[in-house]
Design a protein around this motif. Structure first.
Motif, PDB file in Angstrom:
ATOM      1  N   GLN A   1       0.832  -1.206   0.000  1.00 59.14           N
ATOM      2  CA  GLN A   1       0.000   0.000   0.000  1.00 59.14           C
ATOM      3  C   GLN A   1       0.865   1.253   0.000  1.00 59.14           C
ATOM      4  OE1 GLN A   1      -3.392  -0.331   2.786  1.00 59.14           O
ATOM      5  NE2 GLN A   1      -3.491   1.889   2.838  1.00 59.14           N
ATOM      6  N   ARG A   2       2.116   1.108  -0.458  1.00 58.19           N
ATOM      7  CA  ARG A   2       3.000   2.264  -0.567  1.00 58.19           C
ATOM      8  C   ARG A   2       2.440   3.263  -1.565  1.00 58.19           C
ATOM      9  NH1 ARG A   2       7.129  -0.366  -2.241  1.00 58.19           N
ATOM     10  NH2 ARG A   2       7.891  -0.887  -0.175  1.00 58.19           N
ATOM     11  N   HIS A   3       1.820   2.742  -2.618  1.00 56.96           N
ATOM     12  CA  HIS A   3       1.115   3.539  -3.614  1.00 56.96           C
ATOM     13  C   HIS A   3      -0.300   2.982  -3.703  1.00 56.96           C
ATOM     14  CE1 HIS A   3       5.163   4.805  -4.557  1.00 56.96           C
ATOM     15  NE2 HIS A   3       5.495   3.559  -4.833  1.00 56.96           N
ATOM     16  N   LEU A   4      -1.224   3.773  -4.128  1.00 59.60           N
ATOM     17  CA  LEU A   4      -2.614   3.336  -4.184  1.00 59.60           C
ATOM     18  C   LEU A   4      -3.037   2.983  -5.605  1.00 59.60           C
ATOM     19  CD1 LEU A   4      -4.260   5.796  -1.638  1.00 59.60           C
ATOM     20  CD2 LEU A   4      -3.975   3.323  -1.376  1.00 59.60           C
ATOM     21  N   GLN A   5      -2.089   2.474  -6.397  1.00 61.54           N
ATOM     22  CA  GLN A   5      -2.379   2.120  -7.781  1.00 61.54           C
ATOM     23  C   GLN A   5      -1.236   1.261  -8.308  1.00 61.54           C
ATOM     24  OE1 GLN A   5      -1.808   6.475  -8.451  1.00 61.54           O
ATOM     25  NE2 GLN A   5      -1.195   5.769 -10.501  1.00 61.54           N
TER      26      GLN A   5
ATOM     27  N   SER B   1      -0.528  -7.693  -5.171  1.00 66.41           N
ATOM     28  CA  SER B   1      -0.920  -6.416  -5.770  1.00 66.41           C
ATOM     29  C   SER B   1      -0.233  -5.286  -5.023  1.00 66.41           C
ATOM     30  CB  SER B   1      -2.438  -6.236  -5.682  1.00 66.41           C
ATOM     31  OG  SER B   1      -2.833  -5.883  -4.360  1.00 66.41           O
ATOM     32  N   PHE B   2      -0.536  -4.060  -5.441  1.00 67.11           N
ATOM     33  CA  PHE B   2      -0.014  -2.893  -4.713  1.00 67.11           C
ATOM     34  C   PHE B   2      -0.544  -2.852  -3.286  1.00 67.11           C
ATOM     35  CE2 PHE B   2      -3.956  -1.465  -6.717  1.00 67.11           C
ATOM     36  CZ  PHE B   2      -4.592  -0.771  -5.700  1.00 67.11           C
ATOM     37  N   GLY B   3      -1.639  -3.560  -3.011  1.00 70.18           N
ATOM     38  CA  GLY B   3      -2.205  -3.597  -1.670  1.00 70.18           C
ATOM     39  C   GLY B   3      -1.763  -4.779  -0.840  1.00 70.18           C
TER      40      GLY B   3
ATOM     41  N   PRO C   1     -14.138 -17.047 -10.413  1.00 64.77           N
ATOM     42  CA  PRO C   1     -13.776 -16.384 -11.673  1.00 64.77           C
ATOM     43  C   PRO C   1     -14.590 -15.143 -11.992  1.00 64.77           C
ATOM     44  CG  PRO C   1     -14.952 -18.432 -12.100  1.00 64.77           C
ATOM     45  CD  PRO C   1     -14.654 -18.414 -10.630  1.00 64.77           C
ATOM     46  N   VAL C   2     -15.647 -14.862 -11.226  1.00 67.69           N
ATOM     47  CA  VAL C   2     -16.471 -13.675 -11.488  1.00 67.69           C
ATOM     48  C   VAL C   2     -16.056 -12.470 -10.652  1.00 67.69           C
ATOM     49  CG1 VAL C   2     -18.448 -15.109 -12.123  1.00 67.69           C
ATOM     50  CG2 VAL C   2     -18.205 -14.327  -9.748  1.00 67.69           C
ATOM     51  N   ARG C   3     -15.087 -12.625  -9.762  1.00 72.33           N
ATOM     52  CA  ARG C   3     -14.740 -11.547  -8.839  1.00 72.33           C
ATOM     53  C   ARG C   3     -13.975 -10.432  -9.556  1.00 72.33           C
ATOM     54  NH1 ARG C   3     -18.393 -13.190  -6.065  1.00 72.33           N
ATOM     55  NH2 ARG C   3     -18.118 -14.342  -4.141  1.00 72.33           N
ATOM     56  N   ARG C   4     -14.397  -9.180  -9.285  1.00 75.19           N
ATOM     57  CA  ARG C   4     -13.717  -8.021  -9.877  1.00 75.19           C
ATOM     58  C   ARG C   4     -13.297  -6.991  -8.839  1.00 75.19           C
ATOM     59  NH1 ARG C   4     -15.958  -5.377 -15.179  1.00 75.19           N
ATOM     60  NH2 ARG C   4     -17.630  -4.539 -13.887  1.00 75.19           N
ATOM     61  N   GLN C   5     -13.807  -7.089  -7.614  1.00 73.80           N
ATOM     62  CA  GLN C   5     -13.476  -6.064  -6.626  1.00 73.80           C
ATOM     63  C   GLN C   5     -12.046  -6.196  -6.109  1.00 73.80           C
ATOM     64  OE1 GLN C   5     -14.899  -8.845  -5.821  1.00 73.80           O
ATOM     65  NE2 GLN C   5     -14.513  -9.423  -3.704  1.00 73.80           N
ATOM     66  N   ILE C   6     -11.429  -7.344  -6.340  1.00 76.78           N
ATOM     67  CA  ILE C   6     -10.052  -7.558  -5.933  1.00 76.78           C
ATOM     68  C   ILE C   6      -9.111  -6.823  -6.893  1.00 76.78           C
ATOM     69  CG2 ILE C   6     -10.510  -9.738  -4.768  1.00 76.78           C
ATOM     70  CD1 ILE C   6      -9.630 -11.193  -7.280  1.00 76.78           C
ATOM     71  N   PHE C   7      -7.878  -6.617  -6.470  1.00 75.90           N
ATOM     72  CA  PHE C   7      -6.910  -5.876  -7.280  1.00 75.90           C
ATOM     73  C   PHE C   7      -6.226  -6.834  -8.254  1.00 75.90           C
ATOM     74  CE2 PHE C   7      -6.978  -3.688  -3.052  1.00 75.90           C
ATOM     75  CZ  PHE C   7      -7.716  -2.574  -3.469  1.00 75.90           C
TER      76      PHE C   7
END
Length: 457
Positions: A340-344, A405-407, A423-429
């Motif tokens: 989480q050093r960067h938010l993207q 991920s970045f998180g 396989p339908v999940r999208r809220q994850i990074f």
């Protein structure tokens, strides 16, 4: 992670463990203190728990393993065990439970931590498997950091003014090649020596992988926008049968949080901030079905789990498997976008120090990468210390995600770490990169094409 096997004394290991526990708690505190009590108890999506549930659940797991088991103490709050058992209550139903209030949850996790640190002081960090090399403490560090990433995803789903802030990642550098050739042959997958590796990462075993090509970097926003603009969401040729059904049922038309203005420019909403989509960032918030459809459109496919790990760990010069793509050194801000050093996600090529021995960029950090493989046990798998972490999920409809991920915190990811989701999940990074088969003499690249993109007829 420092271990006794690497020469640390028990005292040095205790100091390291205490520091990691403190870092995880500082992150949990920052994520929950960033919003008011109304936001803490609200359910921002039926896919996610209220933030206050995650906070108290972190304390509940820490109490079960460090206070009661390792520490041998009586339960602090036995009456709440069921409330924070993830298998008893779905995420959508947790908001209706008689949960601890935010002040009660904060008090509870503080009391648990005080007793957990006492258990750390008293444990020999050796002997029985649960305590050897501080495994139980490492397990709890990873658990808290995993829930911190979950809470970060909840922040992405909440509405309202931005409350999280971080500097931009470093600039990108275009990799010298679009794809990397990985020769056929065996490599060592998994681990039998990483002291805090979880049961599904074990044991190390030899796996033969046929020759293949893999993208040097994850698929970018710019490349994915080409797929969208070419009508990729409207053409069932690129989608599996299950993927097309989901695309229709869910009304998918672009990555989650993308929206288009009147001029046709794509914007994305990230932690409450609306800004233009950055073309050279890895695409994020796509589900497995979207990743799979893009790969088909591009004339490629998603890597298997074994292919991904070979690209990440195999060193052809020595024949051994590394802990991380760049070697055995633990991640720093030079190697990867983590913690989480960067938010993207960072633009492609932003971490040249993190390149694998085979020349693949950003295999750790930025975005979790969807793979074609399902979640199965390795040969010789042994459940430890409880079946609900891995065993109960084997053989479902899950698809693997690797790399973090970045998180994701460095303590909760390594090149053997295995993640999975529906396989339908999208809220994850989550994003992805593509691969393709290679014949025995097919060691020449496809040629110059935009990184991560390009439709085929």
């Amino acid at each position: 992670m420092t271990t006794l096997a690497e020469g640390d004394s028990p005292e040095a290991l205790r100091t390291r463990v205490a520091g990691l526990l403190a870092a995880a708690r500082a992150r949990s505190t920052a994520l929950t203190d960033a919003v008011d009590e109304a936001d803490l108890v609200a359910q921002h999506s039926p896919l996610m728990s209220p933030l206050v549930w995650d906070l108290a659940h972190i304390g509940s797991q820490e109490e079960l393993w460090l206070v009661r088991d390792v520490g041998g103490r009586e339960p602090l709050r036995p009456e709440i065990d069921g409330l924070y058992d993830a298998f008893q209550h779905s995420r959508a139903s947790r908001v209706t439970l008689p949960l601890l209030t935010p002040p009660e949850a904060r008090t509870y996790v503080a009391e648990v931590r005080d007793k957990a640190l006492d258990a750390l002081h008293r444990s020999p960090l050796s002997g029985r498997r649960l305590e050897r090399d501080g495994f139980a403490f490492g397990m709890i560090v990873q658990h808290e950091q995993q829930h911190d990433e979950t809470m970060l995803a909840t922040h992405q789903l909440r509405t309202g003014a931005p409350v999280l802030h971080a500097p931009a990642p470093p600039p990108g550098r275009t990799p010298s090649a679009r794809e990397v050739y990985v020769p056929a042959g065996p490599f060592e997958m998994g681990t039998s020596v990483e002291p805090w590796a979880l049961d599904n990462e074990r044991p190390a075993h030899a796996v033969h992988v046929d020759a293949f090509w893999i993208d040097t970097a994850p698929v970018t926003n710019g490349a994915y926008a080409e797929f969208v603009d070419a009508g990729g969401y409207d053409d069932p040729r690129w989608w599996s049968a299950a993927g097309w059904r989901h695309r229709l049922d869910a009304g998918l038309s672009a990555p989650q949080f993308w929206e288009r203005d009147g001029s046709g420019t794509w914007y994305r909403r990230r932690f409450g901030v609306l800004a233009p989509v950055v073309p050279d960032e890895p695409v994020v918030h796509v589900c497995f079905h979207e990743a799979d459809a893009y790969a088909r459109w591009a004339g490629r496919r998603l890597p298997t789990e074994a292919e991904w790990e070979k690209a990440a760990r195999h060193d052809p010069a020595t024949g051994r498997s590394r802990r991380y793509p760049w070697g055995d050194e633990e991640p720093t801000e030079r190697h990867a976008n983590l913690g989480q050093r960067h938010l993207q996600p960072a633009p492609v090529g932003a971490y040249p120090a993190g390149v694998s021995a085979l020349g693949v960029h950003q295999l750790v950090g930025d975005v979790w990468e969807w793979l074609s493989s399902g979640f199965e046990a390795y040969p010789g798998y042994e459940t430890f210390p409880y079946p609900e972490y891995s065993e109960v999920f084997f053989g479902g409809d899950y698809r693997m995600l690797r790399g973090g991920s970045f998180g994701t915190d460095p303590s909760a990811v390594r090149a053997t770490f295995r993640n999975w989701d529906h396989p339908v999940r999208r809220q994850i990074f989550a994003g992805f990169r593509c691969a393709r088969d290679a014949g025995p003499r097919d060691d020449r690249p496809l040629g110059d094409r935009p990184l991560g993109g390009g439709a085929v007829a």
